[in-house]
Design a protein around this motif. Structure first.
Motif, PDB file in Angstrom:
ATOM      1  N   PHE A   1       0.809  -1.098  -0.062  1.00  0.00           N
ATOM      2  CA  PHE A   1      -0.121  -0.073  -0.011  1.00  0.00           C
ATOM      3  C   PHE A   1       0.952   1.254   0.047  1.00  0.00           C
ATOM      4  O   PHE A   1       0.212   2.482  -0.155  1.00  0.00           O
ATOM      5  N   LEU A   2       2.287   1.156   0.299  1.00  0.00           N
ATOM      6  CA  LEU A   2       3.002   2.264  -0.034  1.00  0.00           C
ATOM      7  C   LEU A   2       2.976   3.108  -1.133  1.00  0.00           C
ATOM      8  O   LEU A   2       2.710   4.448  -1.132  1.00  0.00           O
ATOM      9  N   ALA A   3       3.051   2.360  -2.122  1.00  0.00           N
ATOM     10  CA  ALA A   3       2.679   3.012  -3.436  1.00  0.00           C
ATOM     11  C   ALA A   3       1.297   3.786  -3.842  1.00  0.00           C
ATOM     12  O   ALA A   3       1.175   4.844  -4.025  1.00  0.00           O
ATOM     13  N   PRO A   4       0.458   2.882  -3.755  1.00  0.00           N
ATOM     14  CA  PRO A   4      -1.028   3.502  -3.882  1.00  0.00           C
ATOM     15  C   PRO A   4      -1.257   4.629  -2.982  1.00  0.00           C
ATOM     16  O   PRO A   4      -2.173   5.331  -3.366  1.00  0.00           O
ATOM     17  N   LEU A   5      -0.923   4.614  -1.771  1.00  0.00           N
ATOM     18  CA  LEU A   5      -1.172   5.745  -0.748  1.00  0.00           C
ATOM     19  C   LEU A   5      -0.200   7.020  -0.979  1.00  0.00           C
ATOM     20  O   LEU A   5      -0.467   7.950  -0.638  1.00  0.00           O
ATOM     21  N   GLY A   6       0.739   7.022  -2.187  1.00  0.00           N
ATOM     22  CA  GLY A   6       1.327   8.107  -2.576  1.00  0.00           C
ATOM     23  C   GLY A   6       2.634   8.199  -1.738  1.00  0.00           C
ATOM     24  O   GLY A   6       3.295   9.334  -1.795  1.00  0.00           O
ATOM     25  N   ILE A   7       3.103   7.214  -0.745  1.00  0.00           N
ATOM     26  CA  ILE A   7       4.104   7.791   0.179  1.00  0.00           C
ATOM     27  C   ILE A   7       5.429   7.480  -0.661  1.00  0.00           C
ATOM     28  O   ILE A   7       6.366   8.033  -0.663  1.00  0.00           O
ATOM     29  N   VAL A   8       5.469   6.367  -1.489  1.00  0.00           N
ATOM     30  CA  VAL A   8       6.837   6.206  -2.499  1.00  0.00           C
ATOM     31  C   VAL A   8       6.156   6.342  -3.990  1.00  0.00           C
ATOM     32  O   VAL A   8       4.808   5.642  -4.141  1.00  0.00           O
ATOM     33  N   ARG A   9       7.040   6.508  -4.968  1.00  0.00           N
ATOM     34  CA  ARG A   9       6.765   6.250  -6.177  1.00  0.00           C
ATOM     35  C   ARG A   9       6.365   4.810  -6.582  1.00  0.00           C
ATOM     36  O   ARG A   9       7.079   4.218  -6.190  1.00  0.00           O
ATOM     37  N   ALA A  10       5.726   4.482  -7.356  1.00  0.00           N
ATOM     38  CA  ALA A  10       5.460   3.140  -7.957  1.00  0.00           C
ATOM     39  C   ALA A  10       6.930   2.462  -8.590  1.00  0.00           C
ATOM     40  O   ALA A  10       6.847   1.233  -8.427  1.00  0.00           O
ATOM     41  N   GLN A  11       7.341   3.478  -9.346  1.00  0.00           N
ATOM     42  CA  GLN A  11       8.462   2.758  -9.932  1.00  0.00           C
ATOM     43  C   GLN A  11       9.633   2.598  -9.007  1.00  0.00           C
ATOM     44  O   GLN A  11      10.359   1.641  -9.124  1.00  0.00           O
ATOM     45  N   ASP A  12       9.763   3.150  -7.791  1.00  0.00           N
ATOM     46  CA  ASP A  12      10.725   2.785  -6.551  1.00  0.00           C
ATOM     47  C   ASP A  12      10.422   1.679  -6.086  1.00  0.00           C
ATOM     48  O   ASP A  12      11.140   1.040  -5.749  1.00  0.00           O
ATOM     49  N   LEU A  13       9.168   1.423  -5.670  1.00  0.00           N
ATOM     50  CA  LEU A  13       8.768   0.231  -4.574  1.00  0.00           C
ATOM     51  C   LEU A  13       7.392  -0.231  -5.184  1.00  0.00           C
ATOM     52  O   LEU A  13       6.277   0.230  -4.821  1.00  0.00           O
ATOM     53  N   PRO A  14       7.441  -0.905  -6.261  1.00  0.00           N
ATOM     54  CA  PRO A  14       6.116  -1.432  -6.803  1.00  0.00           C
ATOM     55  C   PRO A  14       5.483  -2.265  -5.744  1.00  0.00           C
ATOM     56  O   PRO A  14       6.048  -2.679  -4.798  1.00  0.00           O
ATOM     57  N   PRO A  15       4.063  -2.255  -5.779  1.00  0.00           N
ATOM     58  CA  PRO A  15       3.437  -2.997  -4.765  1.00  0.00           C
ATOM     59  C   PRO A  15       3.857  -4.436  -4.608  1.00  0.00           C
ATOM     60  O   PRO A  15       4.166  -5.234  -5.842  1.00  0.00           O
ATOM     61  N   THR A  16       3.557  -5.225  -3.661  1.00  0.00           N
ATOM     62  CA  THR A  16       4.054  -6.560  -3.371  1.00  0.00           C
ATOM     63  C   THR A  16       3.583  -7.374  -4.421  1.00  0.00           C
ATOM     64  O   THR A  16       4.289  -8.404  -5.029  1.00  0.00           O
ATOM     65  N   THR A  17       2.251  -7.450  -4.728  1.00  0.00           N
ATOM     66  CA  THR A  17       1.605  -8.303  -5.796  1.00  0.00           C
ATOM     67  C   THR A  17       2.368  -8.091  -7.074  1.00  0.00           C
ATOM     68  O   THR A  17       2.532  -9.413  -7.775  1.00  0.00           O
ATOM     69  N   VAL A  18       2.870  -6.896  -7.430  1.00  0.00           N
ATOM     70  CA  VAL A  18       3.492  -6.725  -8.889  1.00  0.00           C
ATOM     71  C   VAL A  18       4.735  -7.275  -8.808  1.00  0.00           C
ATOM     72  O   VAL A  18       5.379  -8.290  -9.740  1.00  0.00           O
ATOM     73  N   ILE A  19       5.634  -7.226  -7.467  1.00  0.00           N
ATOM     74  CA  ILE A  19       6.953  -7.993  -7.263  1.00  0.00           C
ATOM     75  C   ILE A  19       6.571  -9.475  -7.499  1.00  0.00           C
ATOM     76  O   ILE A  19       7.453 -10.122  -7.935  1.00  0.00           O
ATOM     77  N   LEU A  20       5.626  -9.950  -6.779  1.00  0.00           N
ATOM     78  CA  LEU A  20       5.284 -11.390  -7.036  1.00  0.00           C
ATOM     79  C   LEU A  20       5.141 -11.799  -8.268  1.00  0.00           C
ATOM     80  O   LEU A  20       5.511 -13.051  -8.739  1.00  0.00           O
ATOM     81  N   ALA A  21       4.327 -11.139  -9.004  1.00  0.00           N
ATOM     82  CA  ALA A  21       4.109 -11.442 -10.437  1.00  0.00           C
ATOM     83  C   ALA A  21       5.482 -11.496 -11.135  1.00  0.00           C
ATOM     84  O   ALA A  21       5.711 -12.576 -11.815  1.00  0.00           O
ATOM     85  N   ALA A  22       6.372 -10.636 -10.902  1.00  0.00           N
ATOM     86  CA  ALA A  22       7.571 -10.775 -11.436  1.00  0.00           C
ATOM     87  C   ALA A  22       8.414 -11.803 -11.070  1.00  0.00           C
ATOM     88  O   ALA A  22       9.032 -12.451 -11.874  1.00  0.00           O
ATOM     89  N   PHE A  23       8.276 -12.250  -9.928  1.00  0.00           N
ATOM     90  CA  PHE A  23       8.917 -13.218  -9.272  1.00  0.00           C
ATOM     91  C   PHE A  23       8.604 -14.535 -10.050  1.00  0.00           C
ATOM     92  O   PHE A  23       9.228 -15.345 -10.368  1.00  0.00           O
ATOM     93  N   ILE A  24       7.357 -14.827 -10.255  1.00  0.00           N
ATOM     94  CA  ILE A  24       6.710 -15.828 -10.936  1.00  0.00           C
ATOM     95  C   ILE A  24       7.037 -16.061 -12.159  1.00  0.00           C
ATOM     96  O   ILE A  24       7.577 -16.853 -12.795  1.00  0.00           O
ATOM     97  N   ASP A  25       7.138 -14.862 -12.975  1.00  0.00           N
ATOM     98  CA  ASP A  25       7.699 -14.772 -14.110  1.00  0.00           C
ATOM     99  C   ASP A  25       9.122 -15.233 -14.405  1.00  0.00           C
ATOM    100  O   ASP A  25       9.663 -16.065 -15.174  1.00  0.00           O
ATOM    101  N   LEU A  26       9.865 -14.920 -13.417  1.00  0.00           N
ATOM    102  CA  LEU A  26      11.346 -15.189 -13.305  1.00  0.00           C
ATOM    103  C   LEU A  26      11.622 -16.850 -13.179  1.00  0.00           C
ATOM    104  O   LEU A  26      12.565 -17.171 -13.826  1.00  0.00           O
ATOM    105  N   LEU A  27      10.656 -17.436 -12.309  1.00  0.00           N
ATOM    106  CA  LEU A  27      10.944 -18.590 -12.158  1.00  0.00           C
ATOM    107  C   LEU A  27      10.947 -19.553 -13.436  1.00  0.00           C
ATOM    108  O   LEU A  27      11.527 -20.622 -13.496  1.00  0.00           O
ATOM    109  N   GLY A  28      10.161 -19.135 -14.439  1.00  0.00           N
ATOM    110  CA  GLY A  28      10.010 -19.556 -15.721  1.00  0.00           C
ATOM    111  C   GLY A  28      11.233 -19.289 -16.817  1.00  0.00           C
ATOM    112  O   GLY A  28      11.304 -19.816 -17.789  1.00  0.00           O
ATOM    113  N   GLU A  29      12.172 -18.218 -16.365  1.00  0.00           N
ATOM    114  CA  GLU A  29      13.157 -17.993 -17.273  1.00  0.00           C
ATOM    115  C   GLU A  29      14.318 -18.747 -17.120  1.00  0.00           C
ATOM    116  O   GLU A  29      15.033 -18.947 -16.016  1.00  0.00           O
ATOM    117  N   ALA A  30      15.023 -19.259 -18.043  1.00  0.00           N
ATOM    118  CA  ALA A  30      16.203 -20.144 -18.085  1.00  0.00           C
ATOM    119  C   ALA A  30      17.381 -19.276 -17.588  1.00  0.00           C
ATOM    120  O   ALA A  30      18.201 -19.494 -16.962  1.00  0.00           O
TER     121      ALA A  30
END
Lengths: 285, 262
Positions: A50-79
């Protein structure tokens, strides 16, 4: 409860119930710990969400956890990510093994010879506090952005951890045990093999455990700064490409790797020192 | 079997010099059981370390089986008071007993037989696979004794071995040591500060003075060789010897080489 106890042969029953409740208490303690640990993680994840949506940090500096987790899952499939993990473990493992062997050999030598220890102590105390990272320019000059650069840094940092613990361990031989070995006329090798080595082993294992963590830190650092292949390099690349969610996901993977390293080393330690752990437990009870 | 000749030991530092042993002189015949007693601080440990070759005397010699001691001699086994620290905690009981034999390069088969025999002798045949810290204090000291007898020494030195165990265990261990001495005919020198123990165990008692230490007196213990915790201790002769020894130790508390030779 007390009524029932009174009608039974009390002594054994009481002993049993107290042992049982102690065991239950311990199991409950363990469960509570895990639960608390998870709660902590979840809280951090929630705050980050909620830090980014609440405007406390910029979304590109600290993306929301769910976005990071999505990137994490993508990474797991990368050789390429798995290749980076492999490179990281490769440098870490070779570095740790070389540093441990060197640290043990030198440590046993220094530890068992008072004159040698005195002759080298100032050199050791001078070299040991030099942060490995300070050697980056040197290794880049000598090896360039290759494995060897990272390896030298890892070995340098990990070596001292093992060395210092081994020297302490060798010095920890009980005088009564030493006299026993002498009075039974143990050979030099016998004293080394049956007295000094087992005494030093718990210390050596501590040194290796510390060295394992330091080695991983240095592996990733070298990859970040020098750009040798591995997770550190991937993090640097993601950052410079502006793929911040991916960068955080890579950091997460590095953290998990660290966790795995710790668990593995602790398991090895527990196995190797089975007698020692129980010895200590018995002595404390 | 064991000859101590005019042994002197000075501890020197830069400024001070402490004379622990002045002129200690005695012999132990082959197969004899001798107890060494003295008031606390009478240089017993120093003397023992010199005999075991763990410490160099300032002057004088120790001979074990007719060979001068310079470093730990062959054919001598030492049982320490601190059994808990003298056993190797990382080795099982049988391995603890076996290790000195391994160092002697005795073939595996004979080693196994000797270990089994020694453990049977001290009544620990069922604990071979335990670790030392899993056993009680008395049992740990039995292991140390088993290790010593498996080594088949000519001379067995025991340094207050039962000072740290309870009375009941102590009585059992005393009988065990007597039995081993009788069965295996090992020359035994037993250091103790316990007067009853010395009289009960020994054939002869050597009384040390305070420091600087000399041999103050030797007493023959003329009790029957079959000894028993109840009947031997009830003998009038036992009380007499005990009384004499007690008086001698009281005297030793204030006597040393300085007063006795002056």
């Amino acid at each position: 409860m007390s009524n029932r106890l009174d009608t039974l042969p009390t002594f054994e029953v009481r002993v049993n119930t107290s042992a049982l409740s102690r065991r239950r208490f311990r199991a409950r303690g363990r469960a509570t710990n895990t639960l608390l640990g998870c709660a902590g993680l979840l809280t951090v994840a929630l705050i980050a969400q909620f830090l980014a949506p609440l405007g406390i940090v910029r979304a590109q500096d600290l993306p929301p956890t769910t976005v990071i987790l999505a990137a994490f899952i993508d990474l797991l499939g990368e050789a390429t990510m798995w290749m980076a993990v492999y490179d990281t473990i490769y440098v870490w493992a070779i570095g740790l093994v070389v540093a441990s062997v060197a640290g043990i050999v030198v440590g046993v030598l220094l530890g068992s010879s008072e004159p040698l220890r005195r002759a080298t102590s100032s050199t050791v105390e001078f070299l040991r506090p030099i942060p490995s990272v300070a050697l980056v320019p040197l290794v880049v000059l000598v090896f360039g952005p290759r494995y060897e650069s990272a390896l030298v840094l890892v070995i340098y940092a990990a070596f001292w951890q093992v060395l210092v613990q081994t020297v302490y361990g060798v010095a920890d031989v009980d005088p009564v045990v030493a006299d026993t070995a002498r009075s039974y006329r143990f050979s030099r090798w016998g004293v080394m093999r049956y007295v000094i080595w087992p005494t030093a082993l718990p210390f050596v294992m501590t040194g290796i455990r510390l060295a394992a963590t330091v080695a991983l830190v240095l592996t990733v650092t070298a990859q970040l700064i020098i750009g040798t292949p591995g997770l550190g390099q991937s993090i640097a690349l993601a950052e410079s490409g502006g793929a911040n969610a991916r960068m955080y996901a890579l950091v997460l993977i590095t953290g998990l790797l660290g966790l795995a390293v710790n668990i593995v080393v602790r398991l090895v330690e527990k196995r190797v020192l089975a007698w020692h752990m129980s010895f200590r437990k018995d002595a404390s009870e | 079997m064991l000859e101590v000749t005019h042994l002197q030991k000075l501890y020197r530092t830069a400024e001070t010099s402490f004379e622990a042993l002045r002129d200690v002189h005695f012999t132990v015949a082959p197969g004899e059981f001798v107890c060494l007693v003295g008031p606390s601080g009478s240089g017993k440990t120093t003397l023992l370390k010199c005999m075991a070759g763990l410490m160099k005397p300032t002057s004088g010699t120790v001979r074990v089986a007719d060979k001068a001691v310079a470093g730990p001699p062959e054919g001598l086994a030492l049982v320490f008071q601190e059994y808990g620290r003298s056993l190797f905690p990382w080795l099982r009981i049988a391995e603890n007993v076996e290790l000195p034999l391994k160092e002697l390069k005795i073939p595996g088969k004979e080693r196994g037989a000797r270990v089994a025999e020694a453990l049977a002798h001290v009544g620990l045949e069922n604990s071979a696979r335990s670790y030392p810290w899993q056993l009680s204090g008395g049992m740990q000291q039995r292991v140390a004794i088993a290790r010593a007898i498996a080594y088949r020494p000519d001379v067995l030195l025991m340094d207050e071995p039962f000072a740290a165990v309870d009375a009941q265990t102590r009585a059992d261990l005393e009988d065990l040591v007597r039995e081993i001495w009788r069965d295996l005919k090992i020359t035994t020198l037993f250091v103790t500060h316990d007067i009853d123990e010395a009289v009960y165990l020994a054939e002869r008692v050597i009384v040390l003075s305070s420091t600087p230490t000399i041999v103050q007196r030797e007493m023959i213990i003329d009790l029957p060789s079959e000894r028993d915790q109840l009947s031997t201790r009830a003998l009038p002769r036992f009380s007499e010897l005990r009384h004499d020894l007690y008086a001698e130790i009281q005297k030793a508390k204030t006597h040393s080489a300085l007063t006795l030779t002056a």
